[in-house]
Design a protein around this motif. Structure first.
Motif, mmCIF file in Angstrom:
data_model
loop_
_atom_site.group_PDB
_atom_site.id
_atom_site.type_symbol
_atom_site.label_atom_id
_atom_site.label_comp_id
_atom_site.label_asym_id
_atom_site.label_seq_id
_atom_site.Cartn_x
_atom_site.Cartn_y
_atom_site.Cartn_z
ATOM 1 N N PRO A 1 0.803 -1.235 0.000
ATOM 2 C CA PRO A 1 0.000 0.000 0.000
ATOM 3 C C PRO A 1 0.828 1.274 0.000
ATOM 4 C CG PRO A 1 -0.934 -1.594 1.524
ATOM 5 C CD PRO A 1 0.373 -2.174 1.055
ATOM 6 N N THR A 2 1.984 1.241 0.661
ATOM 7 C CA THR A 2 2.791 2.477 0.737
ATOM 8 C C THR A 2 3.460 2.796 -0.575
ATOM 9 O OG1 THR A 2 4.684 1.194 1.537
ATOM 10 C CG2 THR A 2 3.214 2.139 3.196
ATOM 11 N N ASN A 3 3.497 1.864 -1.486
ATOM 12 C CA ASN A 3 4.148 2.097 -2.776
ATOM 13 C C ASN A 3 3.143 2.349 -3.892
ATOM 14 O OD1 ASN A 3 6.755 1.753 -1.748
ATOM 15 N ND2 ASN A 3 6.600 -0.488 -1.924
ATOM 16 N N GLN A 4 1.856 2.470 -3.524
ATOM 17 C CA GLN A 4 0.840 2.776 -4.524
ATOM 18 C C GLN A 4 0.517 4.262 -4.501
ATOM 19 O OE1 GLN A 4 -2.589 0.219 -4.232
ATOM 20 N NE2 GLN A 4 -1.341 -1.558 -3.644
ATOM 21 N N ILE A 5 0.063 4.749 -5.615
ATOM 22 C CA ILE A 5 -0.281 6.168 -5.733
ATOM 23 C C ILE A 5 -1.803 6.313 -5.688
ATOM 24 C CG2 ILE A 5 -0.265 8.175 -7.256
ATOM 25 C CD1 ILE A 5 2.429 7.292 -8.257
ATOM 26 N N LYS A 6 -2.249 7.219 -4.833
ATOM 27 C CA LYS A 6 -3.675 7.524 -4.710
ATOM 28 C C LYS A 6 -3.883 8.992 -5.000
ATOM 29 C CE LYS A 6 -7.998 6.814 -3.440
ATOM 30 N NZ LYS A 6 -8.918 5.970 -4.225
ATOM 31 N N MET A 7 -4.691 9.308 -5.982
ATOM 32 C CA MET A 7 -4.914 10.696 -6.365
ATOM 33 C C MET A 7 -5.891 11.356 -5.396
ATOM 34 S SD MET A 7 -2.842 10.448 -8.734
ATOM 35 C CE MET A 7 -2.869 12.126 -9.364
ATOM 36 N N CYS A 8 -5.716 12.644 -5.166
ATOM 37 C CA CYS A 8 -6.538 13.415 -4.229
ATOM 38 C C CYS A 8 -7.979 13.483 -4.711
ATOM 39 C CB CYS A 8 -5.959 14.822 -4.084
ATOM 40 S SG CYS A 8 -6.916 15.877 -2.959
ATOM 41 N N TYR B 1 -0.863 6.190 8.566
ATOM 42 C CA TYR B 1 -1.246 4.880 8.039
ATOM 43 C C TYR B 1 -0.936 3.777 9.038
ATOM 44 C CZ TYR B 1 -0.794 0.569 5.343
ATOM 45 O OH TYR B 1 -0.877 -0.732 4.922
ATOM 46 N N GLU B 2 0.295 3.792 9.610
ATOM 47 C CA GLU B 2 0.683 2.741 10.558
ATOM 48 C C GLU B 2 -0.201 2.777 11.807
ATOM 49 O OE1 GLU B 2 2.616 0.304 10.085
ATOM 50 O OE2 GLU B 2 3.365 0.945 8.130
ATOM 51 N N LYS B 3 -0.524 3.996 12.260
ATOM 52 C CA LYS B 3 -1.383 4.126 13.434
ATOM 53 C C LYS B 3 -2.777 3.550 13.147
ATOM 54 C CE LYS B 3 -3.529 7.549 16.478
ATOM 55 N NZ LYS B 3 -3.735 8.999 16.733
ATOM 56 N N GLN B 4 -3.333 3.964 11.985
ATOM 57 C CA GLN B 4 -4.671 3.474 11.618
ATOM 58 C C GLN B 4 -4.637 1.977 11.329
ATOM 59 O OE1 GLN B 4 -7.269 5.105 11.918
ATOM 60 N NE2 GLN B 4 -6.982 7.278 11.517
ATOM 61 N N LYS B 5 -3.521 1.499 10.790
ATOM 62 C CA LYS B 5 -3.392 0.077 10.485
ATOM 63 C C LYS B 5 -3.406 -0.741 11.778
ATOM 64 C CE LYS B 5 -0.378 -3.246 8.135
ATOM 65 N NZ LYS B 5 0.895 -3.446 7.380
ATOM 66 N N THR B 6 -2.693 -0.231 12.798
ATOM 67 C CA THR B 6 -2.663 -0.945 14.087
ATOM 68 C C THR B 6 -4.052 -1.006 14.706
ATOM 69 O OG1 THR B 6 -0.390 -0.228 14.477
ATOM 70 C CG2 THR B 6 -1.650 -0.960 16.390
ATOM 71 N N GLU B 7 -4.764 0.144 14.722
ATOM 72 C CA GLU B 7 -6.113 0.173 15.293
ATOM 73 C C GLU B 7 -7.065 -0.718 14.497
ATOM 74 O OE1 GLU B 7 -7.243 4.226 15.336
ATOM 75 O OE2 GLU B 7 -5.845 4.810 16.942
ATOM 76 N N THR B 8 -6.926 -0.689 13.160
ATOM 77 C CA THR B 8 -7.783 -1.518 12.314
ATOM 78 C C THR B 8 -7.522 -2.997 12.553
ATOM 79 O OG1 THR B 8 -7.819 0.221 10.629
ATOM 80 C CG2 THR B 8 -8.497 -1.981 9.941
ATOM 81 N N ALA B 9 -6.239 -3.341 12.750
ATOM 82 C CA ALA B 9 -5.902 -4.747 13.007
ATOM 83 C C ALA B 9 -6.531 -5.226 14.311
ATOM 84 C CB ALA B 9 -4.391 -4.927 13.041
ATOM 85 N N GLU B 10 -6.518 -4.346 15.322
ATOM 86 C CA GLU B 10 -7.134 -4.716 16.600
ATOM 87 C C GLU B 10 -8.636 -4.913 16.431
ATOM 88 O OE1 GLU B 10 -6.104 -1.591 19.226
ATOM 89 O OE2 GLU B 10 -3.982 -2.167 19.430
ATOM 90 N N HIS C 1 -2.290 23.943 9.761
ATOM 91 C CA HIS C 1 -2.415 22.712 10.534
ATOM 92 C C HIS C 1 -1.070 22.006 10.636
ATOM 93 C CE1 HIS C 1 -6.975 22.422 9.399
ATOM 94 N NE2 HIS C 1 -6.657 23.557 10.011
ATOM 95 N N THR C 2 -1.029 21.003 11.480
ATOM 96 C CA THR C 2 0.205 20.210 11.623
ATOM 97 C C THR C 2 0.203 19.131 10.563
ATOM 98 O OG1 THR C 2 0.194 20.600 14.003
ATOM 99 C CG2 THR C 2 1.554 18.781 13.188
ATOM 100 N N ILE C 3 1.240 19.179 9.700
ATOM 101 C CA ILE C 3 1.355 18.238 8.594
ATOM 102 C C ILE C 3 2.383 17.171 8.978
ATOM 103 C CG2 ILE C 3 1.833 17.956 6.139
ATOM 104 C CD1 ILE C 3 -0.624 19.653 6.776
ATOM 105 N N GLY C 4 2.051 15.908 8.689
ATOM 106 C CA GLY C 4 2.967 14.809 9.004
ATOM 107 C C GLY C 4 3.070 13.830 7.872
ATOM 108 N N GLU C 5 3.874 12.770 8.117
ATOM 109 C CA GLU C 5 4.047 11.735 7.115
ATOM 110 C C GLU C 5 2.768 10.910 7.014
ATOM 111 O OE1 GLU C 5 6.467 11.067 5.049
ATOM 112 O OE2 GLU C 5 7.803 12.669 5.734
ATOM 113 N N ILE C 6 2.376 10.595 5.762
ATOM 114 C CA ILE C 6 1.181 9.794 5.561
ATOM 115 C C ILE C 6 1.368 8.388 6.094
ATOM 116 C CG2 ILE C 6 1.789 8.983 3.237
ATOM 117 C CD1 ILE C 6 -1.183 9.402 2.509
#
Length: 564
Positions: free
Chosen positions: A59-66, A106-115, A97-102
Motif C-alpha cells: 500500500p505504501t508504494n501505490q499512488i492515490k490521487m486526491c 497509516y501505521e497508526k490506523q493500520k494498528t487500530e484496524t488490526a485490533e 495545521h500540523t502536517i505529518g508523514e502519511i
C-alpha cells in the motif's frame, strides 16, 4: 508490460529482454538493473521512487490521487484533521495545521484496524453465529407456540360458535314471538277498521239517498230518529308502530346479552283519534314548503353577516328562519337573529359540545365531561334530560321527536351513535356495520335526512358516514372529488340537510362547504374561500332552506341563500 509467452515472467519495459527487478512507483514502469540507471537520469516533476518489484503492490508504494484535486497525489497527512492531503490541499486548507508523514498516520490506523479486525473475527463473529442459532431456535419455538395457540383458538371458537347458536336460536324465537304478537294486535285493529269502513260506507250511501232521491219527509224523519249520528262516529285508534331493533353487544361469554346483543321488542302503541264535529274549529297547521321547483344556485348569495361577542365559534342550530342558537369557546349559549342582536342568553357551567332544537322549541345541549345532556325549556328552566354512558358530543332532534347523540368512551375506544326518545329513554345504538366492523372512530356531529338517513361526521375517520334509519351502512363520503384539489386533508365538521334531501358538509381545513346528494354523490361546492369564507365549523339549514354558518377563527355568523 512485456511478458514471456512460455513463462509468466515480467520483462523489463524498456529492453524487453531482461527480467524486471525494479518498479518505479510514480511512473509505473518495470525495469531491469541496467535500464534502472538510465530511467533515473530522466527528469519527471514528481521524481522517481524505485522499489523492488516484489514490493510494488504494498500500500505504501501505490499512488492515490486526491479526491478534491484529481491531478495531485496524496503525499502527506494532516494530523489535526486526520486525513491524507496533497500539496494543493495544504496550500488551500491545511496551511496552518500540523502536517505529518502519511505513513505515520497509516501505521497508526493500520494498528487500530488490526485490533478491530481481530475483535470482529473473534468476538463479533462468534456472537453473531450464536445469535443466528438462537434465532433459528426462536423460530421453531414461535412456530410451535403459535400452533398451540391456534389449536386453543379453534377450540375456543367452536365453543363460542356453539354458545352463539344457542343465543341466536333464543333471540330468533323471541323475535318471531314478538312479531306474531304485534301482527295479531295489528290484525285486530285492522278488522275493527274494516268494520268501521263498511258501516261508514253504508251510512254514506244512506245519506246520499236521503239527500238526493228520497222524499224530504224521509230525511226529516231519519234525522229526528237518529240525532247526532255524525258526532257518534268514532274512528278506531291509530297505531304508532315502534320498530324492533337490535343493539350489537360486546363479546363476553359470561354475559349473554353483551356477548351477542340485546333484543329490543317492538311495540304497538295506541294513539287516540277524535273526530271533531263540523262546528268545531280546525287547528291551524303549518303550511308545507313547496320544494318541487327548488334548484341549486350557481353561486350562493350572502343574506347577512354578523360578529357576536365570542373569541371562537363552533356550534350553531337554527330555531327558525329568523334566529339560531350559537356557542363557541367557553361557557354560554346565545340566541341571535340575522342582524346579530342577542335575543336570549343561556348560562352553562362548561363549554357545550353539541346543540339542537326540539320540536316544542326547547333547546338541548351536551356537556362532554359531565356526560349529561341538558334541556332548556322556553321559560329557561334547565333540567338534566339524559345521563349518558359515554362522552356525548353532537346532537340532533329528529322529525319523530327522537334524539340522536354522538358518543365515545374514554380515548374514543368504542364510538357510536345512540338514539333516545324525547323523554330520554335509549332505544337504539349504532356502532358496527353488517359485517361487525366499527362504523366510527370519533363521531362529532349528526343530523337526519328527509329519508330518515342518519348522517354522521367523523373527525378521526375523516369521512361522513351515512346510515339508514335502522343502522345499516349506506355509504361513506371522503370529500375527495376530482373537481377541486383539496389543500388539506378532508376533515368534516358539522353536517346538515335541507328539504330536497341534500347533505351539506362544513370542510373547515379546506374553507369550503360540500353539497352531496342523499345517495352520496358530489354535486357542488356551494361555498369556497373564493366566496370569502374561512374555516367554517357549525352549519344549519333553517325552515326556508337558508344556510347558516359560523366561522371558527373569525367568530362570524353568515347566512346564505343557495337554493332558488
Amino acid at each position: 508490460m512485456a511478458r514471456s509467452q512460455a513463462q509468466d515472467i515480467i520483462r523489463c519495459q524498456y529492453c524487453e529482454d531482461e527480467p524486471a527487478v525494479f518498479h518505479c512507483v510514480p511512473c509505473g514502469d518495470e525495469l531491469c538493473p541496467r535500464c534502472k540507471v538510465f530511467h533515473l537520469k530522466s527528469k519527471v516533476p514528481s521524481g522517481h521512487n524505485i522499489v523492488r518489484l516484489s514490493e510494488r503492490l504494498h500500500p505504501t508504494n501505490q499512488i492515490k490521487m486526491c479526491y478534491f484535486h484529481t491531478s495531485k497525489a496524496y503525499e502527506a497527512c494532516c494530523k489535526d484533521c486526520q486525513v491524507p492531503v496533497c500539496i494543493t490541499c495544504i496550500k488551500e486548507v491545511h496551511g496552518e495545521h500540523t502536517i505529518g508523514e502519511i505513513l505515520d498516520l497509516y501505521e497508526k490506523q493500520k494498528t487500530e484496524t488490526a485490533e478491530e479486525l481481530t475483535k470482529m473475527k473473534t468476538q463479533l463473529k462468534s456472537e453473531i453465529i450464536q445469535r443466528i442459532k438462537d434465532f433459528k431456535r426462536g423460530e421453531n419455538e414461535i412456530k410451535s407456540g403459535h400452533e398451540n395457540v391456534r389449536e386453543k383458538m379453534k377450540k375456543q371458537a367452536q365453543d363460542l360458535i356453539d354458545h352463539i347458536r344457542v343465543i341466536l336460536k333464543e333471540a330468533l324465537q323471541e323475535s318471531e314471538k314478538d312479531e306474531r304478537k304485534n301482527r295479531e294486535e295489528i290484525s285486530q285493529h285492522k278488522a275493527e277498521a274494516d268494520k268501521f269502513e263498511q258501516n261508514l260506507d253504508q251510512m254514506i250511501e244512506k245519506f246520499e239517498t236521503l239527500t238526493e232521491s228520497s222524499h224530504p219527509a224521509e230525511l226529516i224523519l231519519f234525522r229526528k230518529q237518529n240525532p247526532g249520528i255524525f258526532q257518534q262516529l268514532k274512528l278506531p285508534d291509530k297505531l304508532n308502530i315502534v320498530m324492533p331493533s337490535f343493539t350489537v353487544g360486546q363479546i363476553k361469554k359470561s354475559q349473554n346479552e353483551q356477548q351477542f346483543g340485546k333484543f329490543m321488542t317492538g311495540d304497538v302503541k295506541h294513539v287516540k283519534s277524535l273526530v271533531k264535529s263540523s262546528q268545531s274549529k280546525r287547528p291551524t297547521l303549518p303550511a308545507k314548503r313547496n320544494t318541487s321547483n327548488k334548484t341549486v344556485l350557481g353561486r350562493s348569495d350572502k343574506i347577512s353577516e354578523t360578529k357576536p361577542q365570542k373569541r371562537e365559534l363552533y356550534h350553531l342550530s337554527c330555531r327558525d328562519e329568523r334566529s339560531a342558537y350559537i356557542s363557541g369557546k367557553g361557557p354560554g349559549i346565545q340566541l341571535i337573529d340575522r342582524s346579530g342582536t342577542e335575543l336570549d342568553n343561556i348560562s352553562t357551567d362548561d363549554q357545550p359540545d353539541g346543540l339542537a332544537v326540539m320540536q316544542d322549541g326547547s333547546l338541548i345541549y351536551s356537556d362532554f365531561f359531565d356526560q349529561v345532556i341538558y334541556r332548556v325549556s322556553l321559560n329557561k328552566q334547565k333540567t338534566k334530560l339524559i345521563n349518558t354512558e359515554y362522552y356525548a358530543t353532537g346532537l340532533c332532534c329528529t322529525r319523530s321527536g327522537d334524539i340522536l347523540v354522538c358518543m365515545a368512551e374514554t380515548l374514543f375506544h368504542t364510538a357510536r351513535v345512540v338514539r333516545y326518545s324525547s323523554s330520554g329513554r335509549k332505544t337504539q345504538e349504532f356502532q358496527t356495520d353488517q359485517t361487525g366492523e366499527s362504523l366510527f372512530m370519533n363521531p362529532k356531529f349528526v343530523c337526519e335526512n328527509i329519508n330518515d338517513d342518519i348522517c354522521v361526521s367523523d373527525w378521526k375517520l375523516c369521512k361522513v358516514v351515512v346510515l339508514n334509519k335502522v343502522g345499516g351502512l349506506r355509504f361513506k363520503y371522503d370529500g375527495n372529488v376530482p373537481s377541486r384539489r383539496l389543500k388539506a386533508t378532508f376533515n368534516p365538521r358539522w353536517v346538515a340537510t335541507d328539504s330536497l334531501g341534500h347533505i351539506l358538509i362544513a370542510d373547515r381545513d379546506n374553507d369550503a362547504v360540500h353539497l352531496i346528494s342523499q345517495d352520496g354523490n358530489f354535486l357542488s361546492y356551494i361555498l369556497t374561500e373564493d366566496d370569502g369564507i374561512s374555516r367554517p365549523w357549525g352549519i344549519s339549514v333553517d325552515t326556508s332552506d337558508n344556510l347558516w354558518m359560523v366561522e371558527q377563527d373569525k367568530a362570524c355568523v353568515k347566512v346564505y341563500q343557495y337554493l332558488s
